[in-house]
Design a protein around this motif. Structure first.
Motif, PDB file in Angstrom:
ATOM      1  N   UNK A  22      75.976  70.421  59.477  1.00 28.82           N
ATOM      2  CA  UNK A  22      74.405  70.881  59.391  1.00 28.82           C
ATOM      3  C   UNK A  22      74.248  71.188  60.780  1.00 28.82           C
ATOM      4  N   UNK A  23      73.754  72.635  61.557  1.00 30.30           N
ATOM      5  CA  UNK A  23      72.980  73.055  62.140  1.00 30.30           C
ATOM      6  C   UNK A  23      71.545  72.828  61.993  1.00 30.30           C
ATOM      7  N   UNK A  24      70.318  72.923  63.139  1.00 27.86           N
ATOM      8  CA  UNK A  24      69.056  73.465  63.131  1.00 27.86           C
ATOM      9  C   UNK A  24      68.402  72.855  62.562  1.00 27.86           C
ATOM     10  N   UNK A  25      68.030  71.307  62.782  1.00 27.51           N
ATOM     11  CA  UNK A  25      67.133  70.391  61.951  1.00 27.51           C
ATOM     12  C   UNK A  25      66.067  70.229  61.127  1.00 27.51           C
ATOM     13  N   UNK A  26      65.854  71.491  61.935  1.00 26.87           N
ATOM     14  CA  UNK A  26      64.209  71.550  61.636  1.00 26.87           C
ATOM     15  C   UNK A  26      64.667  72.166  59.670  1.00 26.87           C
ATOM     16  N   UNK A  27      65.601  72.776  59.694  1.00 23.57           N
ATOM     17  CA  UNK A  27      66.065  73.737  58.382  1.00 23.57           C
ATOM     18  C   UNK A  27      66.273  72.829  57.690  1.00 23.57           C
ATOM     19  N   UNK A  80      72.275  79.275  64.443  1.00 22.84           N
ATOM     20  CA  UNK A  80      73.613  78.445  63.007  1.00 22.84           C
ATOM     21  C   UNK A  80      72.779  77.551  62.939  1.00 22.84           C
ATOM     22  N   UNK A  81      73.684  77.623  61.804  1.00 20.20           N
ATOM     23  CA  UNK A  81      73.470  77.058  60.677  1.00 20.20           C
ATOM     24  C   UNK A  81      74.214  75.877  60.091  1.00 20.20           C
ATOM     25  N   UNK A 114      70.896  89.728  69.552  1.00 19.32           N
ATOM     26  CA  UNK A 114      70.841  89.900  71.444  1.00 19.32           C
ATOM     27  C   UNK A 114      71.297  87.939  71.374  1.00 19.32           C
ATOM     28  N   UNK A 115      70.938  87.337  70.887  1.00 16.78           N
ATOM     29  CA  UNK A 115      71.542  86.069  71.003  1.00 16.78           C
ATOM     30  C   UNK A 115      71.596  85.502  69.984  1.00 16.78           C
ATOM     31  N   UNK A 116      72.285  84.582  70.197  1.00 18.92           N
ATOM     32  CA  UNK A 116      72.746  83.281  68.621  1.00 18.92           C
ATOM     33  C   UNK A 116      72.389  82.108  69.462  1.00 18.92           C
ATOM     34  N   UNK A 117      71.454  81.137  69.035  1.00 17.37           N
ATOM     35  CA  UNK A 117      70.920  80.086  69.147  1.00 17.37           C
ATOM     36  C   UNK A 117      71.251  78.505  67.885  1.00 17.37           C
ATOM     37  N   UNK A 118      72.247  77.807  69.268  1.00 16.13           N
ATOM     38  CA  UNK A 118      72.923  76.834  68.456  1.00 16.13           C
ATOM     39  C   UNK A 118      72.438  74.957  68.766  1.00 16.13           C
ATOM     40  N   UNK A 119      71.689  74.910  67.652  1.00 11.08           N
ATOM     41  CA  UNK A 119      70.448  73.520  67.716  1.00 11.08           C
ATOM     42  C   UNK A 119      71.446  72.144  67.083  1.00 11.08           C
ATOM     43  N   UNK A 289      70.733  68.230  71.011  1.00 12.66           N
ATOM     44  CA  UNK A 289      70.639  70.308  72.287  1.00 12.66           C
ATOM     45  C   UNK A 289      70.841  71.419  71.525  1.00 12.66           C
ATOM     46  N   UNK A 290      70.190  72.255  72.640  1.00 10.02           N
ATOM     47  CA  UNK A 290      70.381  73.134  71.832  1.00 10.02           C
ATOM     48  C   UNK A 290      70.712  73.986  73.526  1.00 10.02           C
TER      49      UNK A 290
END
Length: 336
Positions: A22-27, A80-81, A114-119, A289-290
């Motif tokens: 799982x990515x995006x710790x906040x979610x 990214x989730x 436009x963008x895809x973020x991965x935490x 990491x972001x």
């Protein structure tokens, strides 16, 4: 073959779910929705709600994989989730990840994203695969956690709720405080309007600004759900040492306990804020990491200007007429 998630993939997703990352710790910490429910919600609502899920199914060797993203409300960026299988579960996982992420970036470009973020949690192998597929590093963050209710605190001077009229000033504040690399990545995570379309995510949001003589000094947001709380803090660097009472007051707005902890993520460039959190009783939870992938690159293109009336060759003679041997002058010659 990689295809959009369908009802026939529910069984495979349920099997892969405990073996994924799982990515995006906040979610992950604030939402109770599983990847399977996210995929079904997205499928049934045509992705107006829920996640976009893609399935990798190789019939030749039996490899299966899942990638999942949550669209942000403006539909111009994805988060990214989920990715499965994890790198520890399957020796073929690196190749599956690369195929799924490459497909995801192409799909995003086709849909105008436009963008895809991965935490991602700090993991050298995972970061390397993300980089190989087009992601670049933006920053690193330390996530802190508080598991006990803080003591009551008075409302400090200058702290008030955000009003509609503050949006222009907040945009200006954002451009002044966020480092150039973050602005280049155009990460809008500090803007409440850019959170994802997850209906299970932020049940209650309280947003405050600390202003002084009409200038915004800090922006603080507390998001809460039945699973816990998340505090965002952005402060002008020269005022970070003075922000302790403002952060302390925000903590009193949350019902903090071991069952509903409060988390706060501090980017590495925000030197000093981590020390303040430790003073308030926080401890380190993890680091992440972001990274961001830009699906569309804007490249200036030079084109030759063609004028139909001048397509034929033009021979222009000298601007000053030469002297004729007999003493006279010849005119400038123009042929086409």
């Amino acid at each position: 073959m990689i295809r959009p998630f369908g009802l026939r993939d529910v069984s495979a997703l349920k099997q892969l779910q405990p073996r994924g990352v799982a990515f995006d710790l906040r979610r992950v910490l604030l939402s109770s929705i599983s990847p399977t429910r996210s995929a079904l919600l997205g499928y049934l609502t045509a992705h107006h709600w829920g996640a976009i899920t893609c399935v990798h199914d190789n019939t030749e060797n039996g490899d299966k994989g899942i990638v999942q993203v949550w669209p942000r409300r403006d539909r111009k960026a994805w988060d990214l989730a989920f990715l499965a299988p994890s790198l520890d579960e399957d020796p073929n996982a690196p190749g599956i990840w690369q195929k799924l992420l490459t497909h995801l970036i192409l799909l995003g470009a086709e849909q105008g994203v436009l963008r895809i973020y991965a935490r991602s949690s700090e993991d050298a192998e995972a970061e390397d695969i993300l980089r190989q597929t087009g992601f670049s590093m933006v920053t690193r963050e330390e996530v802190f956690v508080l598991s006990h209710q803080p003591a009551p605190a008075p409302l400090p001077r200058g702290l008030r709720r955000v009003e509609v009229e503050d949006r222009w000033a907040l945009d200006k504040f954002h451009s002044q405080v966020i480092p150039p690399l973050m602005k280049k990545a155009e990460d809008p995570s500090f803007d409440i309007c850019a959170v994802s379309s997850d209906p299970f995510r932020l049940r209650d949001v309280q947003e405050y600004v600390w202003s002084k003589k009409g200038e915004i000094i800090a922006w603080l947001r507390l998001a809460s759900s039945p699973q816990g709380h998340w505090l965002d803090v952005v402060v002008r660097p020269e005022y970070r040492a003075e922000s302790l009472p403002y952060i302390r007051y925000m903590l009193t707005l949350a019902n903090v306990s071991k069952q509903t902890p409060l988390y706060c993520s501090i980017p590495d460039y925000c030197v000093g804020l981590g020390w303040l959190l430790r003073t308030l009783g926080f401890s380190t939870f993890t680091r992440q990491a972001l990274l961001v992938a830009h699906t569309i690159a804007r490249v200036p293109v030079r084109r030759h200007l063609v004028l139909p009336a001048l397509e034929r060759s033009i021979d222009v003679g000298p601007s000053v007429a030469p002297v004729h041997p007999d003493g006279g002058k010849t005119g400038a010659k123009l042929t086409a």
